[in-house]
Scaffold this active site. Structure first.
Site, PDB file in Angstrom:
ATOM      1  N   CYS A  84     -39.796  77.414 113.343  1.00  0.00           N
ATOM      2  CA  CYS A  84     -40.081  76.167 113.170  1.00  0.00           C
ATOM      3  C   CYS A  84     -39.192  75.374 112.338  1.00  0.00           C
ATOM      4  CB  CYS A  84     -41.684  76.034 112.714  1.00  0.00           C
ATOM      5  SG  CYS A  84     -42.411  74.459 113.090  1.00  0.00           S
ATOM      6  N   GLU A 100     -45.665  84.767 113.055  1.00  0.00           N
ATOM      7  CA  GLU A 100     -46.174  85.383 111.923  1.00  0.00           C
ATOM      8  C   GLU A 100     -47.565  84.900 112.126  1.00  0.00           C
ATOM      9  OE1 GLU A 100     -45.073  81.276 110.729  1.00  0.00           O
ATOM     10  OE2 GLU A 100     -44.348  82.672 112.016  1.00  0.00           O
ATOM     11  N   HIS A 125     -44.804  80.014 115.977  1.00  0.00           N
ATOM     12  CA  HIS A 125     -45.025  80.851 114.849  1.00  0.00           C
ATOM     13  C   HIS A 125     -45.620  82.296 115.062  1.00  0.00           C
ATOM     14  CE1 HIS A 125     -44.549  77.638 111.498  1.00  0.00           C
ATOM     15  NE2 HIS A 125     -44.966  76.708 112.783  1.00  0.00           N
TER      16      HIS A 125
END
Length: 235
Positions: A86, A197, A195
């Site tokens: 990002c 994560e 994302h």
């Protein structure tokens, strides 16, 4: 294997990234402040999402001037592993580590929801645990995720197999060719808008991002094995 999670003023996904490393591959990981001038002890550098320096001027434009980014460039040149997610992807493009640019979503709205990603290149340091053509679900959260490059750069990305992820079906931001993530020619530097994560546990709604962390561990092991073999050959 030792990981660094960079922290800029305005980063807000640094904790998510650190916890993803701890929870998925249980490797040592540190927060590293943007003023750091030595990353030599780290094998992988993770550049997280957020709003570095308030996203003034352009997203990532000020962060790419931070002292730590000189060390990130050195690490990438040395073949160490770098992932920008990002805002991290935006920083890597601004720093010249990846081609193209991230501009405003074509809707001019912030988009925050799960998306389907198609794995276009399963041979990078961060995607070797996936199958090429596999579709995974990973969330996005961005207002400037529209990947743009000129026709010449796009042709080069295609020719060198540098397109890592594409949006499968709906293109949420208007990115050229539906691109969601790319890599450098060597495959050790990857940038992406979604994302991973935030997709490492069913509790989070998806495990689609977990294998990105397993992949880099695989890449490190392969690199170490090759280095040992070369050393043995030299003797």
């Amino acid at each position: 294997m030792k990981f660094a999670v960079l922290v800029f003023p305005g980063s807000n996904c640094d904790i998510d990234m650190l916890k993803a490393v701890e929870d998925t591959i249980q490797q040592p990981v540190d927060y590293v402040w943007h003023t750091a001038t030595d990353l030599s002890e780290y094998d992988a550098i993770l550049v997280p999402g957020g709003f570095s320096y308030g996203d003034y001027l352009r997203c990532g434009a000020i962060a790419q001037l931070a002292p730590v980014m000189n060390e990130v460039r050195k690490a990438a040149e040395q073949g160490k592993f770098v992932l920008g997610v990002c805002n991290g992807f935006q920083i890597l493009t601004e720093a010249g580590l990846l081609p193209g640019a991230l501009i405003r979503n074509n809707s001019l709205k912030f988009r925050c929801h799960p998306v389907e990603l198609k794995v276009e290149n399963a041979n990078t340091a961060f995607t070797n645990a996936y199958e090429e053509g596999e579709v995974v679900t990973i969330p996005i959260a961005h207002g400037e995720g529209n990947f743009y490059c000129d026709d010449e750069t796009l042709a080069k990305l295609k020719a060198n197999n540098q397109i890592v992820f594409r949006y499968n079906g709906d293109n949420p931001n208007g990115s050229v060719a539906g691109i969601a993530g790319i890599c450098n020619e060597r495959g050790n530097v990857v940038g992406m808008m979604p994302h991973p994560e935030r997709a490492v546990s069913e509790l989070l709604g998806s495990t689609g991002g977990a294998r990105m962390f397993a992949s880099v561990l695989n890449a490190f092991a392969s690199q170490a094995k090759a280095g040992a073999a070369n050393g043995a050959g030299a003797r």
